[in-house]
Motif scaffolding. Structure first.
Motif, mmCIF file in Angstrom:
data_model
loop_
_atom_site.group_PDB
_atom_site.id
_atom_site.type_symbol
_atom_site.label_atom_id
_atom_site.label_comp_id
_atom_site.label_asym_id
_atom_site.label_seq_id
_atom_site.Cartn_x
_atom_site.Cartn_y
_atom_site.Cartn_z
ATOM 1 N N SER A 204 0.825 -1.201 0.000
ATOM 2 C CA SER A 204 0.000 0.000 0.000
ATOM 3 C C SER A 204 0.862 1.255 0.000
ATOM 4 O O SER A 204 1.885 1.315 0.687
ATOM 5 C CB SER A 204 -0.910 0.014 1.223
ATOM 6 O OG SER A 204 -1.645 1.221 1.292
ATOM 7 N N THR B 204 -3.829 3.602 -2.016
ATOM 8 C CA THR B 204 -4.243 2.415 -2.757
ATOM 9 C C THR B 204 -3.559 1.197 -2.149
ATOM 10 O O THR B 204 -2.362 1.241 -1.845
ATOM 11 C CB THR B 204 -3.840 2.527 -4.243
ATOM 12 O OG1 THR B 204 -4.415 3.721 -4.779
ATOM 13 C CG2 THR B 204 -4.299 1.337 -5.043
ATOM 14 N N THR B 205 -4.330 0.131 -1.975
ATOM 15 C CA THR B 205 -3.770 -1.128 -1.477
ATOM 16 C C THR B 205 -3.921 -2.183 -2.549
ATOM 17 O O THR B 205 -5.011 -2.371 -3.100
ATOM 18 C CB THR B 205 -4.482 -1.580 -0.186
ATOM 19 O OG1 THR B 205 -4.295 -0.569 0.812
ATOM 20 C CG2 THR B 205 -3.918 -2.900 0.314
ATOM 21 N N LEU B 206 -2.816 -2.841 -2.851
ATOM 22 C CA LEU B 206 -2.790 -3.894 -3.856
ATOM 23 C C LEU B 206 -2.573 -5.227 -3.155
ATOM 24 O O LEU B 206 -1.578 -5.395 -2.444
ATOM 25 C CB LEU B 206 -1.650 -3.634 -4.850
ATOM 26 C CG LEU B 206 -1.425 -4.679 -5.937
ATOM 27 C CD1 LEU B 206 -2.601 -4.687 -6.913
ATOM 28 C CD2 LEU B 206 -0.136 -4.400 -6.678
ATOM 29 N N GLN C 158 0.814 -1.559 -11.925
ATOM 30 C CA GLN C 158 0.668 -0.714 -10.741
ATOM 31 C C GLN C 158 1.958 -0.711 -9.927
ATOM 32 O O GLN C 158 2.447 0.341 -9.512
ATOM 33 C CB GLN C 158 -0.488 -1.203 -9.864
ATOM 34 C CG GLN C 158 -0.632 -0.430 -8.562
ATOM 35 C CD GLN C 158 -1.004 1.012 -8.778
ATOM 36 O OE1 GLN C 158 -2.056 1.311 -9.320
ATOM 37 N NE2 GLN C 158 -0.147 1.933 -8.363
ATOM 38 N N TRP D 251 4.553 2.407 -9.132
ATOM 39 C CA TRP D 251 5.001 2.740 -7.778
ATOM 40 C C TRP D 251 6.515 2.704 -7.669
ATOM 41 O O TRP D 251 7.120 3.550 -7.019
ATOM 42 C CB TRP D 251 4.397 1.781 -6.771
ATOM 43 C CG TRP D 251 2.993 2.082 -6.357
ATOM 44 C CD1 TRP D 251 2.320 3.262 -6.528
ATOM 45 C CD2 TRP D 251 2.105 1.206 -5.693
ATOM 46 N NE1 TRP D 251 1.055 3.151 -5.999
ATOM 47 C CE2 TRP D 251 0.894 1.907 -5.476
ATOM 48 C CE3 TRP D 251 2.192 -0.107 -5.254
ATOM 49 C CZ2 TRP D 251 -0.204 1.338 -4.834
ATOM 50 C CZ3 TRP D 251 1.105 -0.680 -4.618
ATOM 51 C CH2 TRP D 251 -0.076 0.044 -4.412
#
Length: 130
Positions: A6, A10-12, A72, A76
């Motif tokens: 995270s 946003t948390t993946l 994603q 990041w």
């Protein structure tokens, strides 16, 4: 075991069966040695306050990430010094990507030109605790 990464907004979710390759090999102790001018050994040793490497890897038969998830993570990883929260089961770490070790490696399981967003990839994620 629930795993996630995270950025605070946003948390993946990460595959729960990623292998933590260096869970038992990274030393939490820093040590340096040198010789004094009279020949005595000087040893400095202490607990590391940060900088422990965490390497998470998928395998050929499991722990895959979809291309959209890899995209994603790649986005990041391109933010210099960005802190993240890495959750591995009950353990929570503040981390940054370890660019000196390759930060992110991702390979499609089957090579195709411009794979769709749900195309599976084998990944290796490399972090440093902060």
């Amino acid at each position: 075991m629930s795993s996630s990464l995270s950025d605070g907004l946003t948390t993946l979710a990460l595959p729960d069966d990623l292998d933590w390759k260096n869970a038992n090999s990274a030393s939490p102790v820093a040590q340096s040695t040198e010789w004094s001018v009279d020949g005595a050994l000087i040893v400095d040793v202490n607990a590391k306050q940060a900088g422990l490497p965490i390497v998470l890897e998928g395998a050929e038969d499991r722990a895959w990430m979809r291309r959209s998830e890899v995209d994603q993570v790649r986005a990041w990883s391109r933010i210099p010094g960005q802190p993240f929260t890495l959750t591995l089961g009950e353990q929570v770490f503040s981390v940054i990507f370890d660019h000196g070790a390759g930060a992110l490696e991702a390979r499609a399981l089957h090579d195709v030109y411009d794979p769709p967003a749900d195309w599976p990839h084998r990944v290796s994620l490399k972090f440093l605790t902060i």
